[in-house]
Each structure stands twice: as structure tokens, then as C-alpha cells.
Design a protein around this motif. Sequence first.
Motif, PDB file in Angstrom:
ATOM      1  N   LEU A   1       1.010  -1.164   0.001  1.00 48.06           N
ATOM      2  CA  LEU A   1       0.012  -0.134   0.300  1.00 48.06           C
ATOM      3  C   LEU A   1       0.914   0.681   0.044  1.00 48.06           C
ATOM      4  N   TYR A   2       2.011   1.678   0.541  1.00 46.95           N
ATOM      5  CA  TYR A   2       3.697   2.777   0.731  1.00 46.95           C
ATOM      6  C   TYR A   2       3.408   2.977  -1.054  1.00 46.95           C
ATOM      7  N   LEU A   3       2.931   2.220  -1.698  1.00 42.70           N
ATOM      8  CA  LEU A   3       3.135   2.918  -2.974  1.00 42.70           C
ATOM      9  C   LEU A   3       2.590   3.384  -3.923  1.00 42.70           C
ATOM     10  N   ALA A   4       0.882   3.492  -3.048  1.00 41.86           N
ATOM     11  CA  ALA A   4       0.080   3.710  -3.577  1.00 41.86           C
ATOM     12  C   ALA A   4      -0.158   5.118  -2.548  1.00 41.86           C
ATOM     13  N   LYS A   5       0.120   5.342  -1.368  1.00 43.57           N
ATOM     14  CA  LYS A   5       0.257   6.350  -0.283  1.00 43.57           C
ATOM     15  C   LYS A   5       1.295   7.274  -0.354  1.00 43.57           C
ATOM     16  N   ASP A   6       2.431   6.720  -0.647  1.00 40.98           N
ATOM     17  CA  ASP A   6       4.008   7.281  -0.756  1.00 40.98           C
ATOM     18  C   ASP A   6       4.140   8.052  -1.731  1.00 40.98           C
ATOM     19  N   TYR A   7       3.507   7.151  -3.346  1.00 38.89           N
ATOM     20  CA  TYR A   7       3.913   7.824  -4.856  1.00 38.89           C
ATOM     21  C   TYR A   7       3.300   8.238  -5.137  1.00 38.89           C
ATOM     22  N   LYS A   8       1.715   7.661  -4.815  1.00 42.24           N
ATOM     23  CA  LYS A   8       0.929   7.991  -5.699  1.00 42.24           C
ATOM     24  C   LYS A   8       0.694   6.778  -7.028  1.00 42.24           C
ATOM     25  N   ILE A   9       1.375   5.682  -7.209  1.00 40.51           N
ATOM     26  CA  ILE A   9       0.876   4.318  -7.598  1.00 40.51           C
ATOM     27  C   ILE A   9       0.497   3.390  -7.637  1.00 40.51           C
ATOM     28  N   PRO A  10       0.349   3.778  -8.367  1.00 36.44           N
ATOM     29  CA  PRO A  10      -0.391   2.131  -8.182  1.00 36.44           C
ATOM     30  C   PRO A  10      -0.158   0.748  -8.414  1.00 36.44           C
ATOM     31  N   GLY A  11      -0.658  -0.053  -8.743  1.00 28.69           N
ATOM     32  CA  GLY A  11      -0.382  -1.985  -9.146  1.00 28.69           C
ATOM     33  C   GLY A  11      -0.436  -2.368  -8.808  1.00 28.69           C
ATOM     34  N   VAL A  12      -0.621  -3.779  -8.684  1.00 28.30           N
ATOM     35  CA  VAL A  12      -1.854  -4.600  -9.285  1.00 28.30           C
ATOM     36  C   VAL A  12      -0.602  -6.358  -9.338  1.00 28.30           C
ATOM     37  N   ILE A  13      -1.399  -6.870  -8.241  1.00 25.55           N
ATOM     38  CA  ILE A  13      -0.655  -8.481  -7.938  1.00 25.55           C
ATOM     39  C   ILE A  13      -1.442  -8.766  -8.605  1.00 25.55           C
ATOM     40  N   SER A  14      -0.066  -9.840  -9.656  1.00 30.46           N
ATOM     41  CA  SER A  14      -1.046 -10.993 -10.823  1.00 30.46           C
ATOM     42  C   SER A  14      -0.181 -12.070 -10.597  1.00 30.46           C
ATOM     43  N   GLY A  15      -0.769 -12.936 -11.212  1.00 31.92           N
ATOM     44  CA  GLY A  15      -0.177 -14.012 -11.187  1.00 31.92           C
ATOM     45  C   GLY A  15       0.459 -14.128 -12.786  1.00 31.92           C
ATOM     46  N   PHE A  16       0.685 -15.879 -13.354  1.00 33.90           N
ATOM     47  CA  PHE A  16       1.796 -15.374 -14.089  1.00 33.90           C
ATOM     48  C   PHE A  16       1.164 -16.145 -15.690  1.00 33.90           C
ATOM     49  N   GLU A  17      -0.206 -16.717 -15.842  1.00 36.91           N
ATOM     50  CA  GLU A  17      -0.526 -17.089 -16.499  1.00 36.91           C
ATOM     51  C   GLU A  17      -0.770 -15.839 -17.762  1.00 36.91           C
ATOM     52  N   PRO A  18      -0.182 -16.177 -19.271  1.00 34.24           N
ATOM     53  CA  PRO A  18      -0.765 -14.870 -20.022  1.00 34.24           C
ATOM     54  C   PRO A  18      -2.048 -14.259 -19.587  1.00 34.24           C
ATOM     55  N   VAL A  19      -3.466 -15.208 -19.963  1.00 33.34           N
ATOM     56  CA  VAL A  19      -4.671 -13.996 -19.295  1.00 33.34           C
ATOM     57  C   VAL A  19      -4.633 -13.223 -17.577  1.00 33.34           C
ATOM     58  N   GLN A  20      -3.706 -14.251 -16.992  1.00 31.19           N
ATOM     59  CA  GLN A  20      -3.936 -13.437 -15.324  1.00 31.19           C
ATOM     60  C   GLN A  20      -2.925 -12.405 -15.606  1.00 31.19           C
ATOM     61  N   LEU A  21      -1.704 -12.057 -16.259  1.00 32.01           N
ATOM     62  CA  LEU A  21      -0.711 -11.282 -17.037  1.00 32.01           C
ATOM     63  C   LEU A  21      -1.577 -10.112 -17.904  1.00 32.01           C
ATOM     64  N   LEU A  22      -2.155 -10.425 -18.521  1.00 32.79           N
ATOM     65  CA  LEU A  22      -3.380  -9.782 -19.169  1.00 32.79           C
ATOM     66  C   LEU A  22      -3.732  -8.902 -19.128  1.00 32.79           C
ATOM     67  N   ARG A  23      -3.820  -9.302 -17.444  1.00 32.83           N
ATOM     68  CA  ARG A  23      -6.079  -9.080 -17.285  1.00 32.83           C
ATOM     69  C   ARG A  23      -5.596  -7.465 -16.023  1.00 32.83           C
ATOM     70  N   GLY A  24      -4.048  -8.809 -15.330  1.00 36.07           N
ATOM     71  CA  GLY A  24      -3.466  -7.324 -14.333  1.00 36.07           C
ATOM     72  C   GLY A  24      -3.342  -5.856 -15.039  1.00 36.07           C
ATOM     73  N   ILE A  25      -2.099  -6.443 -16.445  1.00 30.13           N
ATOM     74  CA  ILE A  25      -2.105  -4.365 -16.851  1.00 30.13           C
ATOM     75  C   ILE A  25      -3.531  -4.496 -17.582  1.00 30.13           C
ATOM     76  N   TYR A  26      -4.341  -4.935 -18.096  1.00 31.41           N
ATOM     77  CA  TYR A  26      -6.240  -3.935 -18.067  1.00 31.41           C
ATOM     78  C   TYR A  26      -6.113  -3.080 -16.642  1.00 31.41           C
ATOM     79  N   ARG A  27      -6.315  -3.813 -15.760  1.00 33.92           N
ATOM     80  CA  ARG A  27      -6.748  -3.713 -14.155  1.00 33.92           C
ATOM     81  C   ARG A  27      -5.583  -1.682 -14.782  1.00 33.92           C
ATOM     82  N   LEU A  28      -4.486  -2.670 -14.582  1.00 27.72           N
ATOM     83  CA  LEU A  28      -3.713  -0.848 -14.514  1.00 27.72           C
ATOM     84  C   LEU A  28      -4.103   0.008 -15.255  1.00 27.72           C
ATOM     85  N   LEU A  29      -3.935  -0.434 -16.392  1.00 31.74           N
ATOM     86  CA  LEU A  29      -4.206   0.755 -16.902  1.00 31.74           C
ATOM     87  C   LEU A  29      -5.528   1.661 -16.658  1.00 31.74           C
ATOM     88  N   ASN A  30      -6.431   0.724 -16.919  1.00 32.59           N
ATOM     89  CA  ASN A  30      -7.587   1.928 -15.831  1.00 32.59           C
ATOM     90  C   ASN A  30      -7.811   2.321 -14.401  1.00 32.59           C
TER      91      ASN A  30
END
Lengths: 368, 77
Positions: free
Chosen positions: A212-241
Motif C-alpha cells: 500500500l505504500y506505493l499508492a500512499k507515499d508515491y501515488k503510484i498504482p499496482g496490481v498483484i498478478s499471477g503468471f499465466e498469460p490471461v492473468q498477466l493481460l488482465r493485470g495490465i488491463y486493470r493497471l491501465l484502468n
Amino acid sequence: METLNLLSDPVYAKDSVDAVIHAANRFKEKYGRKAVLMEVCGSHTMAIAKSGIKTRLKDDVQLIAGPGCPVCVTDQESIDSMIQLSQESNRILCTFGDMMRVPGSKFSLMQAKTEGKDIRVVYSPLDTLKIAEQNPDKEVIFLGIGFETTIPILALTIQEAMTKRIKNFSIWMTTKLVEPVLRNLLESGQVKVDGFILPGQVSVVLGKNRFLYLAKDYKIPGVISGFEPVQLLRGIYRLLNLLIDEKAEIINDYTYAVKDEGNQIAQNLINDYLMPNDEGWRGIGIIPESGLDLKEQYARFDAKKKFNITIQKPKMTKCRCGEIIRGLISPEDCSLFNKGCSPINPIGPCMVSAEGTCAAHYQYMREE
Amino acid sequence: MCLGVPAKVIRIEAEKALVDVMGSRMYVGIVFVPEVEINDFVLLHAGQAMTIIDEVYAKESIEEWRRVLDGNFKSTI
């Protein structure tokens, strides 16, 4: 596990790519440039390259690799020290396979092994204890590299060594922590990152809340993602949103494995046996309290205290792994990439490791 | 080093479990997941089960994503 198989389904992945490109275009319309996302974890780097995601999205999103490959971030001095450790005849060195081919200033562990030194690849640090029991006249040393995923297992190994009263075992600790290096990267201002794809397995131990420090201290979002292609793509999608909506939040998109508070047993083991220390990182230098060492009462298991290792200061080479792990350059920007440096003849750890950025580029993204 | 491969728990013996990893069977430690039960799936790292895969969460997550894809990406998730 049919559900999990869907996560690597090519048809499903194709739809997911379309969704990511749609979101990436919305980002570009809003900000007039591509989003820059850093995948912190080396396994993510390899998965993104191997699945073709990085190549497919190269016109839409800039994906840069971060300092999450444990072999790659280990500095030359530590590697030279570990290799030096193997030179005495009454020692057995145990390590994860990735370390064997990492070049030291003079030679690698693999070369030391071919010269007759007793160096063994193990699957788990705990396997090292059996080797110690079977060889009571030798000193058995495990090379303890790794991030928060591996660190609890190192602590568990110390606990087990105590229970079994094993005296001829020690660990050469060069562990690394994710939070200090991310703070260092962000505060250095050297690399501009819009958001982070956060490491899945490290998060299994730490939990979502520890990011949470990333968002609180640096105002940068993050998404914890798994390793399969669909998971990674969804992580990128959520991060972009999150970026499009200007929300600095941390999302756990790996909920089936990661809990908000992480794994308490693993965290307790770490706290019981280890304490923060100032750790040296390749290309960065010493970052205060960015690693963990054995607490004073367990010093008998500390190979650094048990054995007196002195090495010469490593010479500078043209290898640019230090810049690559900070996301400052791409492997193709290094003059050695695919010339003097290849997986057959690696010059730096990023080309050796199964999670290395150079190895990922060489295997899956090289244009010839 | 960190890639987690799902393994199915076949047998539990004190702090160890026999697991099936894509057809291969091996013993792994379960110190970090003492609540694990037979037939659970776990993620492994360096010979230890580090977490139990929660299939309910996995299914919910897939269904949620499917709705977004079917709706042509209009809603965020």
C-alpha cells in the motif's frame, strides 16, 4: 483445476489482448503517450516474453523489467565471495541451479565444479541439511540468495538445523527485499514508471497490504498478478484502468493465492530468525536495510562469520546488467547483447538466470 | 525461481505432503499451510507449499473477467 487452465487458453488470451489494447489506446488519448509499466518480478518478465505479450503490446504499452530476479540483483562482490567460498577442500557448497553459471570476476561455480570442487545443486535449502548429516567431516554451506518468497524457507532451514543439532551447516546470506529497492528506484528519479505489476509469489508471503505504500507515499498504482498469460493481460488491463481513472490504488488480482495480510507463519519465521541488514545491489550499491541477515544468536549458522573470505574489488566490465535491472535500458542497448554475451557464453547474470531480462529477450524477442 | 506450479495434495504426513505435480509425485513441506487438506491444490516454492489455491476465488475471478470481455471492455473490473 479446469478454471486455472483457462488462464492460458489462447482464445481467451486473444480477447484479453484486445481489451488491453483498447485500454492502452484510452490511456494514449488521455496522456498523449504510452503507459510505462514495470513488472517487478523476474518470473513475470520471463512469462511476459515467453507468452508473446511483450512483443504483441510493444506499440501500445511500454513494459519494462524491474529488479526482481534474485540472481541478477546480486552484486559482483557477493558472487566472487561465494565462488571463493568453494575453493577450500573440506567444504560442500549447495545452491539453486541458476547460480552455477553466473560469471564471477575470474570463473563461475560451474567451472569450479569441473575443477573438482564439491558444489551441488539442490531443489530446496532443506535438502542441504541431509547433505550435512551425511558428511559430518565437511562444512556444508548453502548460498542463500532470494527475495521474500525464498527467505522464509531459509529461516525454516535454520530452525530445522537447530532442531537436528547440525553443527556443520551454514548459510551465506545475500537476501533481498522488494520494498527498499522499489523505494530506491522511485526516489532516484532515474526511471519513470506509471504503475507496477507486482510480484505474485512474493505477495503470497507479504500480502497485498504490504504494497500500500506505493499508492500512499508515491501515488503510484499496482496490481498483484499471477503468471499465466490471461492473468498477466488482465493485470495490465486493470493497471491501465487505474491510471485512466487516476486512482492510485493497489489491487490484488491474484486472490486465489494471495491474501491481504499474506502468510503469517512465513512472516513470523522471518522475524524469529532474521534481522534487517544493509545489502549491496548490482548496479545500485548498498541500500540500507534492504536485505535480511541472521540474528546474532544464530551467528553459528552464518557462513560470513564462520569463514573468512577476502576478495579483490571486482573490475568494471562492459556488462550493463546493473542498468537493466533498474529498468533504465533494454538488453538490446547493451553492446554485449547477442555479440559477446549469449546464453552459451553469458557475461552477466541477466543472461544466465531463468528469470533474467537478457535471457528473456534472447530466447523470445530477439530479431535476427 | 518464483513461478508457482499448482500441485494436488495426495497424502498428508505430519509436516510433509505427497503431491502430484503434472503427473510427477513428490514430497513437499506444508509448514506454511498447516490447514491444507487432501485434494487441495497448493503452489510450491523450493520444496514448500506456500499457499493453498482457493478455487472459489479463481472461478469468481475468471467469471468477472469474462463479463468484461463479453461486454467489449466497457466496464472496468
